[in-house]
Design a protein around this motif. Structure first.
Motif, PDB file in Angstrom:
ATOM      1  N   SER A   8       3.201   1.890 -37.962  1.00  0.00           N
ATOM      2  CA  SER A   8       2.706   2.170 -36.608  1.00  0.00           C
ATOM      3  C   SER A   8       3.095   3.552 -36.104  1.00  0.00           C
ATOM      4  O   SER A   8       2.307   4.207 -35.414  1.00  0.00           O
ATOM      5  CB  SER A   8       3.209   1.102 -35.632  1.00  0.00           C
ATOM      6  OG  SER A   8       4.626   1.093 -35.562  1.00  0.00           O
ATOM      7  N   VAL A   9       4.302   4.046 -36.432  1.00  0.00           N
ATOM      8  CA  VAL A   9       4.740   5.333 -35.884  1.00  0.00           C
ATOM      9  C   VAL A   9       3.978   6.519 -36.479  1.00  0.00           C
ATOM     10  O   VAL A   9       3.524   7.395 -35.728  1.00  0.00           O
ATOM     11  CB  VAL A   9       6.267   5.504 -36.046  1.00  0.00           C
ATOM     12  CG1 VAL A   9       6.689   6.947 -35.776  1.00  0.00           C
ATOM     13  CG2 VAL A   9       6.991   4.569 -35.084  1.00  0.00           C
ATOM     14  N   PRO A  10       3.797   6.604 -37.801  1.00  0.00           N
ATOM     15  CA  PRO A  10       2.998   7.730 -38.309  1.00  0.00           C
ATOM     16  C   PRO A  10       1.585   7.756 -37.736  1.00  0.00           C
ATOM     17  O   PRO A  10       1.056   8.831 -37.416  1.00  0.00           O
ATOM     18  CB  PRO A  10       2.986   7.489 -39.826  1.00  0.00           C
ATOM     19  CG  PRO A  10       4.232   6.713 -40.089  1.00  0.00           C
ATOM     20  CD  PRO A  10       4.392   5.818 -38.897  1.00  0.00           C
ATOM     21  N   GLU A  11       0.979   6.591 -37.577  1.00  0.00           N
ATOM     22  CA  GLU A  11      -0.360   6.544 -36.991  1.00  0.00           C
ATOM     23  C   GLU A  11      -0.329   6.975 -35.522  1.00  0.00           C
ATOM     24  O   GLU A  11      -1.190   7.710 -35.052  1.00  0.00           O
ATOM     25  CB  GLU A  11      -0.908   5.116 -37.126  1.00  0.00           C
ATOM     26  CG  GLU A  11      -2.339   4.933 -36.627  1.00  0.00           C
ATOM     27  CD  GLU A  11      -2.422   4.621 -35.153  1.00  0.00           C
ATOM     28  OE1 GLU A  11      -3.478   4.912 -34.554  1.00  0.00           O
ATOM     29  OE2 GLU A  11      -1.441   4.094 -34.594  1.00  0.00           O
ATOM     30  N   LEU A  12       0.703   6.549 -34.802  1.00  0.00           N
ATOM     31  CA  LEU A  12       0.842   6.902 -33.390  1.00  0.00           C
ATOM     32  C   LEU A  12       1.004   8.404 -33.199  1.00  0.00           C
ATOM     33  O   LEU A  12       0.358   9.015 -32.341  1.00  0.00           O
ATOM     34  CB  LEU A  12       2.066   6.179 -32.801  1.00  0.00           C
ATOM     35  CG  LEU A  12       2.600   6.718 -31.479  1.00  0.00           C
ATOM     36  CD1 LEU A  12       1.654   6.346 -30.345  1.00  0.00           C
ATOM     37  CD2 LEU A  12       4.015   6.210 -31.217  1.00  0.00           C
ATOM     38  N   THR A  13       1.885   9.011 -33.973  1.00  0.00           N
ATOM     39  CA  THR A  13       2.256  10.409 -33.741  1.00  0.00           C
ATOM     40  C   THR A  13       1.317  11.403 -34.415  1.00  0.00           C
ATOM     41  O   THR A  13       1.487  12.611 -34.246  1.00  0.00           O
ATOM     42  CB  THR A  13       3.697  10.658 -34.227  1.00  0.00           C
ATOM     43  OG1 THR A  13       3.808  10.293 -35.612  1.00  0.00           O
ATOM     44  CG2 THR A  13       4.683   9.830 -33.412  1.00  0.00           C
ATOM     45  N   ASP A  14       0.354  10.928 -35.156  1.00  0.00           N
ATOM     46  CA  ASP A  14      -0.633  11.818 -35.771  1.00  0.00           C
ATOM     47  C   ASP A  14      -1.718  12.120 -34.739  1.00  0.00           C
ATOM     48  O   ASP A  14      -2.654  11.340 -34.551  1.00  0.00           O
ATOM     49  CB  ASP A  14      -1.233  11.164 -37.013  1.00  0.00           C
ATOM     50  CG  ASP A  14      -2.267  12.058 -37.692  1.00  0.00           C
ATOM     51  OD1 ASP A  14      -2.390  13.245 -37.290  1.00  0.00           O
ATOM     52  OD2 ASP A  14      -2.967  11.580 -38.597  1.00  0.00           O
ATOM     53  N   LEU A  15      -1.596  13.254 -34.068  1.00  0.00           N
ATOM     54  CA  LEU A  15      -2.568  13.614 -33.036  1.00  0.00           C
ATOM     55  C   LEU A  15      -3.831  14.247 -33.620  1.00  0.00           C
ATOM     56  O   LEU A  15      -4.725  14.632 -32.872  1.00  0.00           O
ATOM     57  CB  LEU A  15      -1.931  14.575 -32.028  1.00  0.00           C
ATOM     58  CG  LEU A  15      -0.686  14.072 -31.292  1.00  0.00           C
ATOM     59  CD1 LEU A  15      -0.274  15.070 -30.207  1.00  0.00           C
ATOM     60  CD2 LEU A  15      -0.892  12.698 -30.709  1.00  0.00           C
ATOM     61  N   GLY A  16      -3.899  14.337 -34.947  1.00  0.00           N
ATOM     62  CA  GLY A  16      -5.060  14.961 -35.572  1.00  0.00           C
ATOM     63  C   GLY A  16      -6.361  14.253 -35.291  1.00  0.00           C
ATOM     64  O   GLY A  16      -7.433  14.856 -35.351  1.00  0.00           O
ATOM     65  N   GLU A  17      -6.269  12.943 -34.967  1.00  0.00           N
ATOM     66  CA  GLU A  17      -7.496  12.200 -34.699  1.00  0.00           C
ATOM     67  C   GLU A  17      -8.013  12.413 -33.279  1.00  0.00           C
ATOM     68  O   GLU A  17      -9.100  11.960 -32.933  1.00  0.00           O
ATOM     69  CB  GLU A  17      -7.254  10.712 -34.935  1.00  0.00           C
ATOM     70  CG  GLU A  17      -6.260  10.086 -33.980  1.00  0.00           C
ATOM     71  CD  GLU A  17      -5.910   8.650 -34.339  1.00  0.00           C
ATOM     72  OE1 GLU A  17      -5.975   7.804 -33.445  1.00  0.00           O
ATOM     73  OE2 GLU A  17      -5.580   8.399 -35.522  1.00  0.00           O
ATOM     74  N   GLU A  18      -7.209  13.080 -32.433  1.00  0.00           N
ATOM     75  CA  GLU A  18      -7.659  13.347 -31.068  1.00  0.00           C
ATOM     76  C   GLU A  18      -8.738  14.427 -31.077  1.00  0.00           C
ATOM     77  O   GLU A  18      -8.607  15.446 -31.754  1.00  0.00           O
ATOM     78  CB  GLU A  18      -6.488  13.805 -30.197  1.00  0.00           C
ATOM     79  CG  GLU A  18      -5.429  12.749 -29.958  1.00  0.00           C
ATOM     80  CD  GLU A  18      -5.892  11.656 -29.010  1.00  0.00           C
ATOM     81  OE1 GLU A  18      -6.834  11.904 -28.217  1.00  0.00           O
ATOM     82  OE2 GLU A  18      -5.312  10.556 -29.060  1.00  0.00           O
TER      83      GLU A  18
END
Length: 483
Positions: free
Chosen positions: A286-296
């Motif tokens: 969950s944390v790597p997915e959360l903190t990956d802002l590349g999808e924004e």
């Protein structure tokens, strides 16, 4: 009354059940629960029986904590009449013997008028400084409290009181109380997460762990701090060469050993340890997915401002706060330090405004357009304000302002507060509250009320006493700011 003996017996029942399940891996049970609710936000761990006491207006809190004491005189509390007092000593009838810090107690209290221009903004006509142009644009979404007051004049005790309800360290933080009482909305992230801005210049203002600690509550309710670096949580990744199935088996075996130890000792911290191992396992995904802002998308970064792509910045943390809300995290606290402007007020205070103005406004707009603001309470403020006297040579660009606990300004948005409202006022010197004082305890009572909690009924027994966030002194819900 949710006093300790009542819910201790409920906890003991759960512990007894776990302690008797000697043939079942606690880790396996937790993993099965996680797999059964994969991707479900509204499937977390419930809080105490009987809570909330009534239907809440807010499900979540984002607390934008501005550490150091932002100057209300430069940002929100417009006092044009001070120009005629420039360089004049503050009348004793105004000061009335109030305590000063050792930094200014021996200098004349020469009045420094606010050094910014103000505008009346939106249909509400709220007065906001030119240093906050983006917040001017969302004025009608904000509820200003201009009559905040506190008892403490120095940072550590004032911030401790601001966040825990007591100036002495060791009491649970507001986020810990909320997590303990209301439980989690998400099984794959902690209930209470803390984000600290990565400053572009070193800050000499410490942020102590007890600001987000659990005090005498079980340690599982303390805030989990995400590091403002490439690796938000240390040791979250599996060691090289360790397959996931082996990791899973190791955690299951460790949980069984901890369970056997619990059967012998009945130490509730062992259950916390079991749960935290499981939470860490889930956070690996969950944390790597959360903190990956590349999808924004690009427009999100443009909305939050030029600093939003810098990892750990206040702007990036505001985007993370919105992502945490989307994932059901109950209490999110951002800390932005360096508001302690004893000198160079024109340059240092403007720098902090540049850090925070656009991202704070963007967060309000972002939550609103996603339909999340109505159930998310956003709070902005620091531990106290700044005094009207100039520190140093009052008419120099090097001048600053000392700490001032007697009055300061905060704002809230969403989550059941009235938008476009200005509540309370100060005297002509922004030195004393003139009407409708709101003590820090009243703020705590109001936040609890918005979350569906009657603060006087929400207690925990420790050391033979029934403690609550709002303490033993009078604390009132500020009903006039509620929708």
């Amino acid at each position: 009354m949710l006093d300790h003996p009542q819910h201790e017996s409920l906890h003991t029942t759960r512990r007894y059940f776990l302690g008797q399940c000697t043939g079942v891996s606690v880790g396996a049970m937790a993993l099965g629960s996680m797999m059964g609710s994969a991707g479900a936000v509204e499937s977390g761990v419930p809080g105490l029986p009987g809570l909330p006491h009534f239907a809440p207006k807010a499900k979540r809190v984002i607390f934008l904590t501005q550490s150091g004491g932002p100057s209300q005189l430069e940002l929100y509390d417009h006092k044009p009449g001070l120009m005629k007092w420039a360089g004049v000593e503050l009348p004793e009838s105004v000061r009335n013997g109030q305590r000063l810090t050792t930094m200014t107690a021996n200098q004349k209290q020469l009045i420094l008028p606010g050094i910014t221009k103000f505008s009346q903004c939106g249909q509400s006509g709220a007065t906001i400084s030119e240093w906050l142009p983006h917040l001017q644009g969302v004025a009608d979404d904000l509820c200003f409290i201009k009559s905040m007051t506190t008892d403490q004049i120095n940072h550590a005790p004032a911030m401790t009181l601001f966040l825990t309800g007591n100036q002495i360290a060791g009491k649970p933080s507001m986020g810990a109380w909320v997590s303990y009482g209301l439980g989690s909305l998400n099984r794959n992230l902690p209930d209470y997460l803390v984000l600290i801005s990565k400053m572009q210049r070193p800050s000499d203002q410490p942020l102590y762990d007890h600001y987000w600690g659990s005090g005498f509550l079980p340690s599982r309710y303390q805030g989990v701090k995400l590091r403002n670096s490439k690796e938000p949580v240390l040791y979250l990744s599996d060691p090289d060469g360790l397959p996931r199935h082996l990791r899973r088996g190791m955690l299951d075996g460790l949980a069984e050993l901890n369970q056997k130890r619990f059967e012998k000792t009945q130490d509730p911290e062992i259950l916390t340890r079991i749960r935290q191992y499981e939470m860490a396992y889930r956070m690996q995904s969950s944390v790597p997915e959360l903190t990956d802002l590349g999808e924004e998308p690009e427009h999100v970064f443009e909305m939050y401002g030029p600093d939003s792509r810098r990892a750990g910045s206040y702007a990036a943390n505001c985007i993370l706060a919105r992502r945490l809300v989307e994932r059901g995290v109950r209490f999110i606290q951002l800390f932005h330090p360096d508001w302690d402007h004893h000198s160079r007020l024109p340059s240092w205070c403007t720098a902090r405004c540049r850090d925070t103005d656009q991202p704070s406004a963007a967060l309000i707009k972002d939550l609103k357009q996603r339909g999340l603001l109505d159930e998310t309470l956003v709070i902005w403020g620091g531990e106290f304000g700044r005094g009207v006297a100039g520190q140093g040579k009052w008419d120099s660009p090097e001048a600053g302002r000392d700490h001032h606990p007697r009055c300061f300004t905060m704002w809230m948005a969403g989550g059941g507060v009235k938008p476009g409202l200005t509540y309370g006022s100060t005297d002509e010197f922004s030195y004393n509250v003139a009407e409708k004082p709101v003590h820090v305890r009243d703020l705590h009572a109001t936040v609890m009320h918005l979350l569906g909690i009657e603060h006087e009924r929400f207690t925990f027994r420790a050391q033979g006493l029934d403690f609550r966030l709002t303490g033993v002194e009078q604390a009132n819900v500020v009903k006039d700011v509620l929708v």
